[in-house]
Enzyme design. Structure first.
Site, PDB file in Angstrom:
ATOM      1  N   HIS A 131      45.348 -60.019  24.559  1.00  0.00           N
ATOM      2  CA  HIS A 131      43.944 -59.635  24.438  1.00  0.00           C
ATOM      3  C   HIS A 131      43.618 -59.244  22.993  1.00  0.00           C
ATOM      4  CE1 HIS A 131      43.378 -59.532  28.822  1.00  0.00           C
ATOM      5  NE2 HIS A 131      44.534 -58.888  28.894  1.00  0.00           N
ATOM      6  N   ASP A 134      36.343 -58.229  19.825  1.00  0.00           N
ATOM      7  CA  ASP A 134      35.370 -58.722  18.851  1.00  0.00           C
ATOM      8  C   ASP A 134      34.140 -57.836  18.961  1.00  0.00           C
ATOM      9  OD1 ASP A 134      33.244 -60.015  17.585  1.00  0.00           O
ATOM     10  OD2 ASP A 134      33.388 -61.853  18.754  1.00  0.00           O
ATOM     11  N   HIS A 136      30.434 -57.245  17.861  1.00  0.00           N
ATOM     12  CA  HIS A 136      29.278 -57.879  17.234  1.00  0.00           C
ATOM     13  C   HIS A 136      28.640 -56.974  16.179  1.00  0.00           C
ATOM     14  CE1 HIS A 136      28.415 -61.033  20.628  1.00  0.00           C
ATOM     15  NE2 HIS A 136      29.694 -61.000  20.286  1.00  0.00           N
ATOM     16  N   HIS A 171      33.499 -57.669  23.024  1.00  0.00           N
ATOM     17  CA  HIS A 171      34.175 -58.393  24.101  1.00  0.00           C
ATOM     18  C   HIS A 171      35.534 -58.874  23.638  1.00  0.00           C
ATOM     19  CE1 HIS A 171      33.373 -62.420  22.307  1.00  0.00           C
ATOM     20  NE2 HIS A 171      32.192 -61.922  21.977  1.00  0.00           N
ATOM     21  N   CYS A 172      36.348 -59.259  24.595  1.00  0.00           N
ATOM     22  CA  CYS A 172      37.643 -59.867  24.300  1.00  0.00           C
ATOM     23  C   CYS A 172      37.418 -61.313  23.883  1.00  0.00           C
ATOM     24  CB  CYS A 172      38.534 -59.795  25.527  1.00  0.00           C
ATOM     25  SG  CYS A 172      40.257 -60.265  25.224  1.00  0.00           S
ATOM     26  N   HIS A 181      38.010 -64.654  29.593  1.00  0.00           N
ATOM     27  CA  HIS A 181      38.162 -63.206  29.487  1.00  0.00           C
ATOM     28  C   HIS A 181      36.808 -62.504  29.601  1.00  0.00           C
ATOM     29  CE1 HIS A 181      42.481 -62.696  27.941  1.00  0.00           C
ATOM     30  NE2 HIS A 181      42.341 -63.970  28.302  1.00  0.00           N
ATOM     31  N   MET A 186      35.565 -58.538  30.662  1.00  0.00           N
ATOM     32  CA  MET A 186      36.090 -57.859  29.478  1.00  0.00           C
ATOM     33  C   MET A 186      35.049 -57.821  28.367  1.00  0.00           C
ATOM     34  SD  MET A 186      39.955 -58.309  28.160  1.00  0.00           S
ATOM     35  CE  MET A 186      40.774 -56.922  27.368  1.00  0.00           C
ATOM     36  N   HIS A 291      13.621 -56.000  34.121  1.00  0.00           N
ATOM     37  CA  HIS A 291      12.276 -55.587  34.553  1.00  0.00           C
ATOM     38  C   HIS A 291      12.429 -54.328  35.398  1.00  0.00           C
ATOM     39  CE1 HIS A 291       8.165 -55.833  36.109  1.00  0.00           C
ATOM     40  NE2 HIS A 291       8.672 -55.654  37.320  1.00  0.00           N
ATOM     41  N   GLU A 315       6.428 -55.539  30.320  1.00  0.00           N
ATOM     42  CA  GLU A 315       6.721 -55.627  31.747  1.00  0.00           C
ATOM     43  C   GLU A 315       8.127 -56.172  31.986  1.00  0.00           C
ATOM     44  OE1 GLU A 315       4.486 -58.726  33.793  1.00  0.00           O
ATOM     45  OE2 GLU A 315       3.746 -59.404  31.841  1.00  0.00           O
ATOM     46  N   THR A 316       8.492 -57.198  31.226  1.00  0.00           N
ATOM     47  CA  THR A 316       9.810 -57.819  31.309  1.00  0.00           C
ATOM     48  C   THR A 316      10.204 -58.180  29.898  1.00  0.00           C
ATOM     49  OG1 THR A 316       9.309 -58.734  33.495  1.00  0.00           O
ATOM     50  CG2 THR A 316      11.133 -59.739  32.305  1.00  0.00           C
ATOM     51  N   HIS A 342      14.770 -60.228  36.270  1.00  0.00           N
ATOM     52  CA  HIS A 342      13.611 -60.839  36.911  1.00  0.00           C
ATOM     53  C   HIS A 342      13.706 -62.360  37.031  1.00  0.00           C
ATOM     54  CE1 HIS A 342       9.555 -61.059  38.515  1.00  0.00           C
ATOM     55  NE2 HIS A 342       9.502 -59.747  38.516  1.00  0.00           N
TER      56      HIS A 342
END
Length: 376
Positions: A131, A134, A136, A171-172, A181, A186, A291, A315-316, A342
């Site tokens: 494993h 990463d 971001h 994330h992996c 993964h 993960m 939403h 709203e969304t 939604h």
């Protein structure tokens, strides 16, 4: 144990053709980044204060200040990788999950812009797979993925400076097996707050009373010839069949926080009328459309970056796959609010739904029943 690990890896490698045509390119690029630059030297941060944080299971978030106190710090976190079998619905459907700290999603980490994140990543010898992680939010070396590859029985420590304000996915991302993964659970998120806290885009501060972390997860569980979800002895045994389902791009489950109903009923998110709530929502793989039924996003950073102007009264809102977003709302009425993806098929049929249970007094001015349902 060694023989079991080798057998599992052989079964995984046997199914590598399912990864797709892009895998050789991705793997080659990863290999080139795996060796740190010859001139890489650890920065001298000995003069900076250190803070060790104990992470907690989502949807809850560890204690933190919304405004930074003093200058930059080195904030220490620990993530322990756990490969575990999880039940994802009330029918007993199993997934061989890969997790950070045992939960899907992994815990939300909170720091302030220009702090240093120092992560200890542990891969216990009881695991079977390689494993890494990463971020971001990080800059360089594939988000740290190239510097954090750990085999069972190993640990590594990564440090990076949080230069961008916002919420970000982590994330992996092991060579050649990234989607497997990630869709096995993960992934998680980190929130990098501006040093002076959140604001409304006009310079007025926004202070939240509660913060919740919702991690949306797509699972791909194989079915047998009779249409029933299959069960496997090990993650390696499930590998080839799972990848076949993944390649259809059709999830069997889309859930919040690891399972259908994980944030409903007794586990519903709590608030009170007048409370200001920040909802952090991540999806590491697919697009989503959060939403709040009966409410709104008063201030929304749909792609999660706090130096951008927030959208108002949404709203969304749309969160692209591989992104975390944030929405700020002040609850105005008591009752149960459904918080959903939604795409309503994904919410009602596949599981992407949560509830807020809000206490307080009803405001007739905002809504009232003029005529109760009755016969004509």
């Amino acid at each position: 144990m060694t023989e079991h690990i080798q057998m599992t890896r052989r079964s995984i490698l046997a199914g590598a053709a399912f990864v797709g045509a892009a895998a050789p390119l991705v793997t080659a690029n990863f290999a080139q980044a795996e060796e740190p630059p010859a001139k890489m030297k650890p920065a001298d941060l000995s003069a900076l204060p250190r803070k060790k944080v104990e992470l907690i299971k989502p949807p809850f978030v560890h204690e933190h200040t919304q405004k930074a106190e003093g200058g930059p710090k080195v904030v220490e976190f620990t993530l322990t990788i756990e490969e575990k079998k999880m039940i994802v619905d009330d029918q007993g459907t199993e997934v061989h999950a890969m997790t950070f700290n045992g939960s899907v999603p992994g815990p939300l980490m909170v720091v302030h812009q220009d702090d240093y994140v120092e992560l200890t990543l542990i891969n216990p010898e009881t695991n079977t797979l390689q494993h890494n992680i990463d971020f971001h939010a990080a800059t360089g070396a594939l988000g740290g993925g190239a510097l954090t590859v750990v085999n069972p029985g190993e640990k590594t420590i990564l440090r990076f400076r949080a230069t961008k304000a916002g919420v970000f996915v982590y994330h992996c991302a092991p060579p050649g097996m990234v989607p497997w993964h990630v869709t096995s659970g993960m992934n998680g998120a980190i929130m990098v707050l501006p040093r002076d806290g959140l604001n409304d885009g006009q310079g007025y501060p926004l202070t939240y009373d509660r913060v919740y972390y919702v991690g949306e997860q797509d699972f791909y569980v194989p079915k047998d010839e009779a249409g029933k979800y299959k069960k496997y002895e090990s993650v390696g045994d499930a590998y080839a069949d799972t990848l076949e389902v993944m390649r259809t791009l059709t999830p069997s489950h889309i859930v919040f926080n690891g399972a259908v109903g994980a944030l409903t009923g007794e586990n519903a998110l709590k608030a009170a009328v007048g409370e200001k709530v920040l909802i952090v929502h991540s999806q590491a793989n697919r697009d989503t459309r959060p939403h709040l039924i009966g409410g709104h996003g008063n201030f929304v950073w749909a792609t999660g970056k706090f130096n951008n102007m927030p959208d108002l009264d949404q709203e969304t809102w749309f969160i692209p796959g591989g992104t975390a977003g944030a929405a700020f709302y002040t609850f105005e009425q008591p009752g149960i609010y459904a918080y959903v993806n939604h795409n309503l098929i994904e919410a009602f049929e596949l599981g992407a739904a949560a509830h807020f249970t809000v206490t307080g007094d009803w405001n007739d001015d905002l809504m009232t029943s003029v005529l109760a349902p009755s016969g004509t």
